[in-house]
Scaffold this motif. Structure first.
Motif, PDB file in Angstrom:
ATOM      1  N   UNK A  35       0.833  -1.209   0.000  1.00  0.00           N
ATOM      2  CA  UNK A  35       0.000   0.000   0.000  1.00  0.00           C
ATOM      3  C   UNK A  35       0.863   1.252   0.000  1.00  0.00           C
ATOM      4  N   UNK A  36       1.949   1.204   0.750  1.00  0.00           N
ATOM      5  CA  UNK A  36       2.877   2.333   0.778  1.00  0.00           C
ATOM      6  C   UNK A  36       3.507   2.541  -0.599  1.00  0.00           C
ATOM      7  N   UNK A  37       3.797   1.432  -1.278  1.00  0.00           N
ATOM      8  CA  UNK A  37       4.355   1.528  -2.617  1.00  0.00           C
ATOM      9  C   UNK A  37       3.389   2.178  -3.598  1.00  0.00           C
ATOM     10  N   UNK A  38       2.098   1.861  -3.488  1.00  0.00           N
ATOM     11  CA  UNK A  38       1.090   2.496  -4.339  1.00  0.00           C
ATOM     12  C   UNK A  38       1.075   4.003  -4.105  1.00  0.00           C
ATOM     13  N   UNK A  39       1.164   4.388  -2.860  1.00  0.00           N
ATOM     14  CA  UNK A  39       1.176   5.811  -2.537  1.00  0.00           C
ATOM     15  C   UNK A  39       2.422   6.497  -3.103  1.00  0.00           C
ATOM     16  N   UNK A  40       3.565   5.820  -3.009  1.00  0.00           N
ATOM     17  CA  UNK A  40       4.793   6.382  -3.577  1.00  0.00           C
ATOM     18  C   UNK A  40       4.664   6.548  -5.088  1.00  0.00           C
ATOM     19  N   UNK A  41       4.011   5.570  -5.743  1.00  0.00           N
ATOM     20  CA  UNK A  41       3.813   5.681  -7.188  1.00  0.00           C
ATOM     21  C   UNK A  41       2.921   6.864  -7.522  1.00  0.00           C
ATOM     22  N   UNK A  42       1.887   7.094  -6.736  1.00  0.00           N
ATOM     23  CA  UNK A  42       0.992   8.222  -6.974  1.00  0.00           C
ATOM     24  C   UNK A  42       1.703   9.559  -6.810  1.00  0.00           C
ATOM     25  N   UNK A  43       2.676   9.601  -5.905  1.00  0.00           N
ATOM     26  CA  UNK A  43       3.415  10.838  -5.654  1.00  0.00           C
ATOM     27  C   UNK A  43       4.655  10.968  -6.530  1.00  0.00           C
ATOM     28  N   UNK A  44       4.922   9.953  -7.361  1.00  0.00           N
ATOM     29  CA  UNK A  44       6.093  10.007  -8.219  1.00  0.00           C
ATOM     30  C   UNK A  44       7.399   9.761  -7.501  1.00  0.00           C
ATOM     31  N   UNK A  45       7.363   9.105  -6.332  1.00  0.00           N
ATOM     32  CA  UNK A  45       8.577   8.826  -5.562  1.00  0.00           C
ATOM     33  C   UNK A  45       9.135   7.461  -5.985  1.00  0.00           C
TER      34      UNK A  45
ATOM     35  N   UNK B 195      13.216   1.106 -14.797  1.00  0.00           N
ATOM     36  CA  UNK B 195      13.251   1.806 -16.084  1.00  0.00           C
ATOM     37  C   UNK B 195      12.478   3.126 -16.047  1.00  0.00           C
ATOM     38  N   UNK B 196      11.919   3.496 -14.886  1.00  0.00           N
ATOM     39  CA  UNK B 196      11.225   4.777 -14.764  1.00  0.00           C
ATOM     40  C   UNK B 196       9.896   4.831 -15.481  1.00  0.00           C
ATOM     41  N   UNK B 197       9.171   3.725 -15.483  1.00  0.00           N
ATOM     42  CA  UNK B 197       7.915   3.664 -16.248  1.00  0.00           C
ATOM     43  C   UNK B 197       6.762   4.388 -15.560  1.00  0.00           C
ATOM     44  N   UNK B 198       6.808   4.528 -14.242  1.00  0.00           N
ATOM     45  CA  UNK B 198       5.650   5.043 -13.511  1.00  0.00           C
ATOM     46  C   UNK B 198       5.821   6.527 -13.181  1.00  0.00           C
ATOM     47  N   UNK B 199       4.712   7.251 -13.331  1.00  0.00           N
ATOM     48  CA  UNK B 199       4.682   8.685 -13.047  1.00  0.00           C
ATOM     49  C   UNK B 199       3.455   8.990 -12.197  1.00  0.00           C
TER      50      UNK B 199
ATOM     51  N   UNK C  17      -0.676   0.044 -12.995  1.00  0.00           N
ATOM     52  CA  UNK C  17      -0.173  -1.318 -12.804  1.00  0.00           C
ATOM     53  C   UNK C  17       0.175  -1.581 -11.344  1.00  0.00           C
ATOM     54  N   UNK C  18       0.766  -0.604 -10.682  1.00  0.00           N
ATOM     55  CA  UNK C  18       1.118  -0.767  -9.268  1.00  0.00           C
ATOM     56  C   UNK C  18      -0.144  -0.915  -8.427  1.00  0.00           C
TER      57      UNK C  18
END
Length: 358
Positions: free
Chosen positions: A99-109, A322-326, A332-333
């Motif tokens: 869940x923390x990883x999803x939040x990091x993906x949403x924030x671009x971290x 590879x920096x796919x997520x913004x 996907x995350x």
């Protein structure tokens, strides 16, 4: 007027084409939001099918337990509650990191996302390591599905009769056997799980070798990150399984730290410790092996879903490197996270239904 209309249409087309230049946006979607909503609907439909699948298994469990409660009462004593609880804590922590990883993906971290995904992968591997120890120990004692089940009471009778059957002629051999056990008492727990340790150690060293080769390729050509990342995922998984298996062995070693007697050593070779230490034993029902059919079926299918989740998480790790997520592309995350939470939720039901019957 026709000129103005044509100009407006051209501007709209240019804007639409510009958005489609983003490789993250599939050509059949008009926007990232539409793509995300469609994917979210798809993963929820998939999770519904998973719920229906496991509902059939839980339904079978409920019917069989209501018809034969004595089977579950008897056979559940051979499951280690502490190991089951430890695995529950590990999966709950993995849900947190996911869940923390999803939040990091949403924030671009990106760095935070990578750390969370790797931690989740390690937790999943630790879970499988503990389960591999449990499965190996059950196989060692013959506590398998119905057709392969061997009664612990039969083993106990054999263990009790063995010293008397030999008579005085076997005293010398018995003394030598007891001395051998005394010399290797610290290794007795490792002997119980030698099959698990042998293949897991082989896999670990193989992955270390592959990781070294992949690292060499990465140093020579920094553009080839995929091979090194995949090898790193295998390395984390192998080491996590080793940690889970050795932690389980250490737990059993602490539980049997006192020097055993010759009779206890002989008993430990054939009878599960959970059964041998009980003063008032529950009588064995006729269909005791069916419980372990249910146990291996439900926990085995859950373990397969764990492996599937590890593959999906490894895929996310490769894409993250590879920096796919913004901030606008993280679907996907989120989707893998939903799947992982369902897998954890299923175990939360399996743990009390199988391990906490008593």
């Amino acid at each position: 007027m026709n000129t103005a209309a044509t100009k407006t249409t051209d501007e709209h087309s240019d804007s639409h084409d510009h958005e489609h230049h983003d490789s993250r946006l599939a050509h059949h979607f008009d926007s990232h939001q539409q793509q995300f909503d469609t994917g979210k609907l798809g993963i929820w439909l998939f999770l519904v099918t998973e719920v229906l699948f496991f509902s059939g298994l839980f339904g079978f469990y409920a019917v069989y337990r209501s018809l034969h409660p004595e089977v579950f009462l008897y056979a559940s004593q051979f499951l280690d509650t502490t190991l089951g609880a430890a695995n529950t804590v590990v999966l709950l922590f993995s849900s947190l990191t996911m869940a923390w990883g999803v939040r990091c993906a949403q924030l671009g971290q990106t760095k935070g996302l990578l750390v969370c995904l790797v931690t989740t992968l390690a937790c999943a591997a630790i879970f499988l390591g503990v389960k591999s120890f449990e499965y190996t120990e059950k196989a060692h004692h013959g506590l398998l599905w119905a057709g392969m089940y061997q009664s612990p009471e039969h083993h106990e009778a054999e263990a009790a009769a063995a010293p008397a059957a030999g008579g005085e002629a076997s005293d010398h051999a018995h003394d030598e056997s007891a001395a051998a056990h005394d010399d290797h008492s610290d290794d007795s727990l490792f002997e119980k799980t030698k099959h698990t340790l042998s293949y897991m150690t082989t896999v670990l060293w193989t992955i270390i070798l592959l990781s070294g080769v992949a690292l060499g390729v990465l140093i020579k050509n920094p553009n080839k990150k995929t091979l090194a990342t995949i090898a790193g995922c295998f390395l984390v998984s192998a080491m996590g399984m080793q940690v889970g298996a050795y932690a389980s062995i250490g737990y059993h070693h602490l539980g049997h730290a006192e020097k055993p007697t010759d009779e206890e050593i002989l008993m430990a070779e054939t009878v599960p410790a959970e059964y041998a230490k009980q003063k008032e034993k529950v009588p064995e029902p006729e269909l005791a092996g069916t419980f372990f059919s249910v146990y291996f079926c439900m926990t085995g299918l859950h373990a397969i879903h764990i492996i599937g989740g590890m593959i999906a998480i490894s895929w996310l790790i490769v894409r993250t490197v590879h920096g796919a997520f913004t901030t606008y592309y993280f679907g996907a995350v989120d989707f893998v996270g939903l799947y992982w939470h369902l897998v954890d939720l299923i175990w939360i039901y399996l743990f009390p239904l199988l391990y906490l019957i008593n």
